[in-house]
Enzyme design. Structure first.
Site, PDB file in Angstrom:
ATOM      1  CD  GLU A 122      -2.954  -1.168   2.258  1.00  0.00           C
ATOM      2  OE1 GLU A 122      -2.531  -1.359   3.414  1.00  0.00           O
ATOM      3  OE2 GLU A 122      -4.151  -0.977   2.001  1.00  0.00           O
ATOM      4  CD  GLU A 142      -3.237  -6.868   3.374  1.00  0.00           C
ATOM      5  OE1 GLU A 142      -2.801  -7.744   2.602  1.00  0.00           O
ATOM      6  OE2 GLU A 142      -2.821  -5.699   3.389  1.00  0.00           O
TER       7      GLU A 142
END
Ligand code: 1HE
Length: 268
Positions: A122, A142
């Site tokens: 990210e 994730e």
């Protein structure tokens, strides 16, 4: 010339993110190698403070990680007992920090190596240019950890590789290597192992010589134009281009070319 840093930058340095000036390039380093540069709340705050308060002479920035990996993502040891409300605030704190990277004052080049995973990806995707080396790998664990991206990944990562590939990465735990990562669009540059930082600084040094308004337009106008309906985009483009070309620096650069004093475009 010695640089005077904003007090929050001195604080960030003692909290695991360092800043050094290489001429006009601010080199920002995640300094938590024993935890693979996992992003604790403290590190996220330090990143935000640094990118919001870069020294005035900075014209471009590089972000990289100390040790064998760029960044292992969210510090999972801090996830523990957060409730839903706290989770929203936590995610928004990442958004603020990575907004400071993407929509700050100067272009940011991420120098990647080793793990670029979860929140590390990210952070990389909030940068404007990514330079990977051969050791780089990309993943979004994730999915397998039972959580979801929270640092802007669902907005930024599909713009690099598409919704279908991101869905696959999160559903199956798929890991992309450096070569596939460049082919798919994670990184714009791929260099031999150990060379991404030097290449990123070389690119940043060149970018730092651009007219500031051109860099500003590329950082702040281009991504917004790309999201606008075409007729709005054409109008915004016309406004941005007229502002850029009216600047004295643009006039001087064009004049230099016409007088044979500026380099031609060359394929070498
Ligand atoms: C960590 C973290 C972490 C390492 N949080 N402590 N991210 C992940 O699910 C990735 C988890 N990390 C890994 O898969 C591996 O650590 C790596 C592939 C990145 C590197 O492997 P390796 O063999 O070099 O290191 P290691 O032995 O696994 O880790 C060294 C230490 O760092 C170890 O601690 P130690 O006390 O036992 O020495 C690890 O526990 C610690 N460590 N990664 C906390 N991530 C805004 S939402 C974003 C959501 C996410 O980012 S989720 C993805 C999280």
């Amino acid at each position: 010339m010695t640089t005077t840093f904003h007090p929050s930058i001195e604080r960030a340095r003692s909290n695991g993110v360092s800043l050094e000036m290489h001429g006009a390039v601010a080199v920002v380093r995640l300094c938590r190698p024993t935890k693979r540069n996992a992003l604790s709340d403290t590190l996220i705050e330090a990143l935000r403070d640094i990118f919001q308060n870069l020294p005035a002479e900075a014209r471009a920035a590089v972000v990289h990680g100390e040790g064998d990996h760029f960044c292992a993502g969210l510090d999972l040891s801090e996830l523990k007992e957060r409730d839903a409300g706290e989770g929203v605030h936590h995610s928004r704190s990442w958004h603020a920090a990575l907004e400071a990277v993407q929509f700050g004052r100067v272009p940011v080049i991420a120098a990647l190596h080793g793990a670029v995973v979860g929140g590390g990806l990210e952070l990389a995707s909030a940068s404007h240019i990514r330079v990977a080396d051969d050791s780089t790998f990309y993943a979004l664990p994730e999915g397998t950890r039972g959580i979801f991206v929270g640092g802007g990944g669902s907005v930024r990562i599909p713009k690099l590789i598409g919704v279908a590939r991101m869905t696959d990465m999160m559903m199956t735990g798929r890991v992309y290597n450096a070569q596939d990562g460049e082919r798919l669009g994670f990184a714009q540059y791929l260099v031999p192992a150990g060379e991404s930082l030097a290449k990123a600084i070389e690119l940043a040094t060149r970018i730092a010589t651009n007219a500031p308004l051109t860099n500003y337009a590329l950082m702040h106008a281009l991504p917004r134009i790309a999201e606008q309906p075409a007729d709005h985009g054409f109008m915004t483009e016309a406004l941005m281009s007229s502002i850029a070309q009216a600047a004295p620096e643009a006039k001087a650069r064009v004049r230099a070319f016409l007088e044979g004093k500026a380099p031609k475009v060359s394929k070498d």
